[in-house]
Design an enzyme around this catalytic site. Structure first.
Site, PDB file in Angstrom:
ATOM      1  N   MET A  21     174.463  14.981 -17.728  1.00  0.00           N
ATOM      2  CA  MET A  21     173.156  14.450 -17.382  1.00  0.00           C
ATOM      3  C   MET A  21     172.246  15.627 -17.084  1.00  0.00           C
ATOM      4  O   MET A  21     172.703  16.702 -16.740  1.00  0.00           O
ATOM      5  CB  MET A  21     173.220  13.458 -16.228  1.00  0.00           C
ATOM      6  CG  MET A  21     173.904  13.863 -14.969  1.00  0.00           C
ATOM      7  SD  MET A  21     173.462  15.442 -14.355  1.00  0.00           S
ATOM      8  CE  MET A  21     174.125  15.438 -12.770  1.00  0.00           C
ATOM      9  N   PRO A  22     170.937  15.449 -17.207  1.00  0.00           N
ATOM     10  CA  PRO A  22     170.027  16.554 -16.925  1.00  0.00           C
ATOM     11  C   PRO A  22     169.765  16.700 -15.430  1.00  0.00           C
ATOM     12  O   PRO A  22     169.699  15.716 -14.696  1.00  0.00           O
ATOM     13  CB  PRO A  22     168.755  16.147 -17.649  1.00  0.00           C
ATOM     14  CG  PRO A  22     168.790  14.655 -17.625  1.00  0.00           C
ATOM     15  CD  PRO A  22     170.252  14.291 -17.746  1.00  0.00           C
ATOM     16  N   ILE A  23     169.625  17.958 -15.020  1.00  0.00           N
ATOM     17  CA  ILE A  23     169.126  18.290 -13.691  1.00  0.00           C
ATOM     18  C   ILE A  23     167.867  19.114 -13.931  1.00  0.00           C
ATOM     19  O   ILE A  23     167.908  20.143 -14.587  1.00  0.00           O
ATOM     20  CB  ILE A  23     170.142  19.109 -12.871  1.00  0.00           C
ATOM     21  CG1 ILE A  23     171.423  18.312 -12.656  1.00  0.00           C
ATOM     22  CG2 ILE A  23     169.515  19.538 -11.539  1.00  0.00           C
ATOM     23  CD1 ILE A  23     172.524  19.108 -11.983  1.00  0.00           C
ATOM     24  N   TRP A  63     168.315  13.804 -12.720  1.00  0.00           N
ATOM     25  CA  TRP A  63     168.194  14.341 -11.366  1.00  0.00           C
ATOM     26  C   TRP A  63     167.041  15.323 -11.325  1.00  0.00           C
ATOM     27  O   TRP A  63     166.899  16.170 -12.209  1.00  0.00           O
ATOM     28  CB  TRP A  63     169.458  15.062 -10.948  1.00  0.00           C
ATOM     29  CG  TRP A  63     170.683  14.199 -10.844  1.00  0.00           C
ATOM     30  CD1 TRP A  63     170.831  12.900 -11.267  1.00  0.00           C
ATOM     31  CD2 TRP A  63     171.935  14.578 -10.310  1.00  0.00           C
ATOM     32  NE1 TRP A  63     172.090  12.458 -11.013  1.00  0.00           N
ATOM     33  CE2 TRP A  63     172.812  13.477 -10.421  1.00  0.00           C
ATOM     34  CE3 TRP A  63     172.421  15.743  -9.750  1.00  0.00           C
ATOM     35  CZ2 TRP A  63     174.123  13.510  -9.987  1.00  0.00           C
ATOM     36  CZ3 TRP A  63     173.734  15.780  -9.319  1.00  0.00           C
ATOM     37  CH2 TRP A  63     174.568  14.666  -9.424  1.00  0.00           C
TER      38      TRP A  63
END
Length: 84
Positions: A21-23, A63
């Site tokens: 997932m991207p942060i 996130w």
């Protein structure tokens, strides 16, 4: 110093199920209200999903981390922000 600089760095992270997932990290001068930071996080999430999201990906998979610093900890062009 009038620079309102911030840096966005997308990183790959992992959820509990091991999915990537991207942060999105935002580094900026301290002093914004909670409401401003909430609006920034919402718009950053929406922008990510609009441009890079997978089909069916929801906002809970993005996130946004906001780190605030005082201007005296920033230097632009060799000049510290708090030195003026």
């Amino acid at each position: 110093m009038s620079h309102q600089a911030f840096l966005i760095r997308p990183h790959g992270g992992r959820t509990e199920k091991g999915r990537t997932m991207p942060i999105i990290r935002v580094e900026m001068f301290a002093g914004r209200s909670r409401e401003q930071k909430a609006a920034l996080a919402k718009r950053m999430t929406e922008a990510f999903l609009d441009t890079c999201g997978r089909p069916g990906q929801g906002p809970d998979g993005v996130w946004v981390l906001i780190e605030e610093m005082p201007p005296e900890n920033w230097a632009v062009g060799g000049e510290l922000g708090g030195s003026q």
